[in-house]
Scaffold this motif. Structure first.
Motif, PDB file in Angstrom:
ATOM      1  N   ALA A 442       0.837  -1.200   0.000  1.00  0.00           N
ATOM      2  CA  ALA A 442       0.000   0.000   0.000  1.00  0.00           C
ATOM      3  C   ALA A 442       0.869   1.247   0.000  1.00  0.00           C
ATOM      4  O   ALA A 442       1.993   1.232   0.520  1.00  0.00           O
ATOM      5  CB  ALA A 442      -0.915   0.010   1.224  1.00  0.00           C
ATOM      6  N   ILE A 454      -3.023   3.250   1.488  1.00  0.00           N
ATOM      7  CA  ILE A 454      -3.919   3.191   0.334  1.00  0.00           C
ATOM      8  C   ILE A 454      -3.479   2.107  -0.632  1.00  0.00           C
ATOM      9  O   ILE A 454      -2.367   2.131  -1.153  1.00  0.00           O
ATOM     10  CB  ILE A 454      -3.974   4.546  -0.403  1.00  0.00           C
ATOM     11  N   ASN A 455      -4.366   1.147  -0.858  1.00  0.00           N
ATOM     12  CA  ASN A 455      -4.116   0.082  -1.827  1.00  0.00           C
ATOM     13  C   ASN A 455      -5.046   0.292  -3.012  1.00  0.00           C
ATOM     14  O   ASN A 455      -6.259   0.392  -2.857  1.00  0.00           O
ATOM     15  CB  ASN A 455      -4.381  -1.290  -1.192  1.00  0.00           C
ATOM     16  N   ASN A 456      -4.471   0.358  -4.206  1.00  0.00           N
ATOM     17  CA  ASN A 456      -5.297   0.520  -5.408  1.00  0.00           C
ATOM     18  C   ASN A 456      -4.929  -0.508  -6.477  1.00  0.00           C
ATOM     19  O   ASN A 456      -5.076  -0.273  -7.654  1.00  0.00           O
ATOM     20  CB  ASN A 456      -5.161   1.936  -5.973  1.00  0.00           C
ATOM     21  N   GLU A 461      -9.544   1.799  -5.043  1.00  0.00           N
ATOM     22  CA  GLU A 461      -8.736   2.284  -3.932  1.00  0.00           C
ATOM     23  C   GLU A 461      -9.366   1.939  -2.587  1.00  0.00           C
ATOM     24  O   GLU A 461     -10.571   2.053  -2.405  1.00  0.00           O
ATOM     25  CB  GLU A 461      -8.576   3.796  -4.062  1.00  0.00           C
ATOM     26  N   LYS A 462      -8.523   1.521  -1.643  1.00  0.00           N
ATOM     27  CA  LYS A 462      -9.020   1.157  -0.322  1.00  0.00           C
ATOM     28  C   LYS A 462      -7.990   1.570   0.724  1.00  0.00           C
ATOM     29  O   LYS A 462      -6.793   1.369   0.533  1.00  0.00           O
ATOM     30  CB  LYS A 462      -9.234  -0.363  -0.251  1.00  0.00           C
ATOM     31  N   ASP A 463      -8.472   2.152   1.834  1.00  0.00           N
ATOM     32  CA  ASP A 463      -7.587   2.559   2.914  1.00  0.00           C
ATOM     33  C   ASP A 463      -7.482   1.420   3.926  1.00  0.00           C
ATOM     34  O   ASP A 463      -8.471   1.033   4.539  1.00  0.00           O
ATOM     35  CB  ASP A 463      -8.134   3.830   3.573  1.00  0.00           C
TER      36      ASP A 463
END
Length: 561
Positions: A442, A454-456, A461-463
């Motif tokens: 991330a 943050i992973n996209n 996208e997801k925190d």
């Protein structure tokens, strides 16, 4: 051994046959040791699911440093045992038996076997290593020009064993199973022990216990040291300082460089489309020694004929400088890897570093062994060889300490998310359902007092920050790292999140797949890369400084010998 006995030894290729008995014994002993060494750190920090112990990299490097130190420090009692009680020949026999048992026990998949096996190997190497090297020197009369060549041949045997070990044991350990690799190393030691037992007829009078020998030998044991011998002992102890520094740098091979090969090196061979095991790089040094060993020895012979400086201390100093310069190659690797997020360096950097390490080793290490057999008084021959290997052990501990310092401080975390929330971001949705370890990547930064992960990579996208919790200590460490890197939304860094389920929780059937009891670490790629870069430059500076220091005082040191 008497001069007459030395004159009457059977010869092969211009050297006593006993040299080749010791050559093959040490070859297989080093096969077992370096085979185990090639996979030890990788085994310790590999996940439990992959058959490893699941320790952190820092913990693996700490254990590696202590283990490799004790292996060589035990050479002191091993030398004393030989000089005062058993003689070198019998102590080598005892060491071989302990090693066979130690490597065999390591093949058992249990923690008691792991620690017991390491303990037996430590004792075995302590008995065998200093005494077999001293026996090589005992094959030649004082002033015999073949002595240095004999040690070079012996050294090549060591590295044939090391080369074969990294390729064979490394492959078996990484690809088939760690404990199969440990077992294979044990078979190698068994062969070495058989060779030594068979070759006793070619070692008559070599390495015998002087305390129960002839009146001449008893007199040597009781004779006080002369002024010259005392001065030579001083030089030997001073030379051990450069030995500590040399091995403190060189032994990064089994620890930090081993991990670097596994995690930060591109292991693919493009035109073959194949990936090589990280442990195979442990064979590069040994292969280079086999290729260049005689060339480096011949170079120093030519220098001597030209009237150039070729003293043992000078060779050791030059070797340390050349070996240390190899870490400039690793600094180049860090620079390349840091050029992109989660970047990896070309394997050519690592190969180049090992090439310079090898040239430096060939200048310093075989010469150091011969140097000790020349200067050490007869009554302290094995003990001084033991002290040399103890200095090597302290160098190994220094290597572990430097390796540990190269790792960024651990940021420990716990997972608090619902498994269903995390599963879409895993490589396989079933990892949590099987209680398996997993890794997430991330972007990381801090804004308005809050840390974002943050992973996209998958499904938008997801925190991740809401998936984990940190205690106050871990939060402070992470905040400090982000502040140092000026990590903001416009300057995002890159994190690797490693999570594993508690071992005891895995044993409870009702906890299967519940996603609870997961903990792990957050590693910031940029922070870790900078730590490694600075470590490589520090090692270069340390080795060059000590090498130049020896050269500066060379005349005074030579006068004492």
């Amino acid at each position: 051994m008497s001069s007459n006995s030395l004159d009457n030894q059977p010869q092969l290729f211009g050297h006593p046959i006993g040299l080749f008995v010791l050559f093959f014994t040490e070859l297989w002993e080093r096969f077992s040791y370096y085979g185990m060494r090639a996979i030890l750190v990788l085994f310790i920090y590999s996940s439990i699911e992959d058959g490893g112990l699941g320790w952190t990299k820092s913990e693996a490097l700490v254990l590696y440093g202590w283990y490799t130190m004790l292996v060589y420090v035990m050479s002191i009692p091993g030398g004393i045992l030989a000089d005062k009680m058993l003689g070198q020949k019998k102590t080598v026999m005892l060491g071989g038996l302990l090693l066979v048992c130690g490597h065999g026990v390591l093949a058992v998949q249990a923690m008691w076997a792991f620690y017991t096996g390491l303990g037996l190997i430590i004792l075995g190497v302590g008995c065998l290593k200093p005494n077999i090297s001293t026996m090589v020197g005992g094959l030649y009369k004082k002033g015999d020009d073949r002595r240095d060549k004999g040690f070079t041949i012996f050294y090549i045997g060591i590295n044939i064993g090391a080369f074969l070990a990294a390729i064979i044991v490394g492959y078996v350990g990484e690809k088939i199973g760690w404990h199969y690799g440990f077992g294979l190393a044990g078979i190698g030691m068994l062969i070495g022990q058989a060779v030594y037992m068979w070759g006793q007829k070619y070692l008559v009078g070599v390495g015998d216990f002087l305390g129960t020998s002839t009146a001449e030998n008893k007199a040597l044991m009781n004779k006080p040291l002369s002024k010259i011998e005392k001065d030579r002992m001083i030089v030997l102890f001073l030379s051990f300082l450069i030995i500590i520094v040399f091995w403190g740098a060189f032994e990064q091979a089994g620890g930090l460089l081993n991990i670097y090969a596994k995690e930060k090196t591109d292991l693919t061979i493009g035109f073959l489309g194949a990936t090589v095991p990280a442990s195979w790089f442990q064979s590069v040094n040994a292969l280079f020694i086999i290729i260049f060993g005689t060339s480096v020895a011949a170079y120093w012979v030519r220098q001597k004929r030209r009237g150039k400086e070729v003293s043992s201390l000078f060779k050791m100093a030059i070797g340390t400088i050349i070996m240390g310069s190899g870490f400039l190659m690793m600094a180049g690797a860090s620079h390349q890897a840091g050029g992109e997020a989660y970047g990896k360096a070309s394997m050519m950097w690592l190969i180049g570093a090992y090439f310079l390490h090898t040239i430096g080793e060939l200048c310093a290490s075989p010469v150091a062994l011969s140097f000790i057999t020349k200067l050490a008084p007869v009554k302290y021959g094995a003990i001084m060889m033991g002290v040399y290997f103890a200095a090597t052990g302290l160098g190994n501990k220094l290597a572990g300490t430097i390796g540990e310092a190269s790792q960024a401080e651990a940021v420990e975390i716990n997972m608090i998310a619902n498994p269903a929330d995390v599963a879409p971001f895993l490589a396989a949705d079933t990892l949590i359902a099987k209680d398996m370890d997993f890794v997430l990547k991330a972007n990381i930064y801090k804004e308005n007092g809050k840390v974002f992960l943050i992973n996209n990579q998958k499904g938008g996208e997801k925190d991740f920050s809401s998936f984990i919790s940190l205690d106050s200590k871990a939060q402070g460490i992470l905040d400090g790292m982000l502040a140092d890197e000026n990590a903001t939304k416009d300057n995002q860094q890159h994190a690797v999140i490693r999570l594993s389920k508690d071992t005891e929780a895995k044993k409870i059937k009702t906890n299967k797949g519940d996603g609870k009891n997961y903990s792990g670490t957050v590693e910031i790629f940029e922070v870790q890369n900078k730590r490694e870069f600075k470590t490589f430059l520090f090692i270069t500076a340390l080795t060059v400084f000590f090498g130049l220091l020896i050269i500066l005082f060379l005349k005074k040191l030579k006068a004492l010998t």
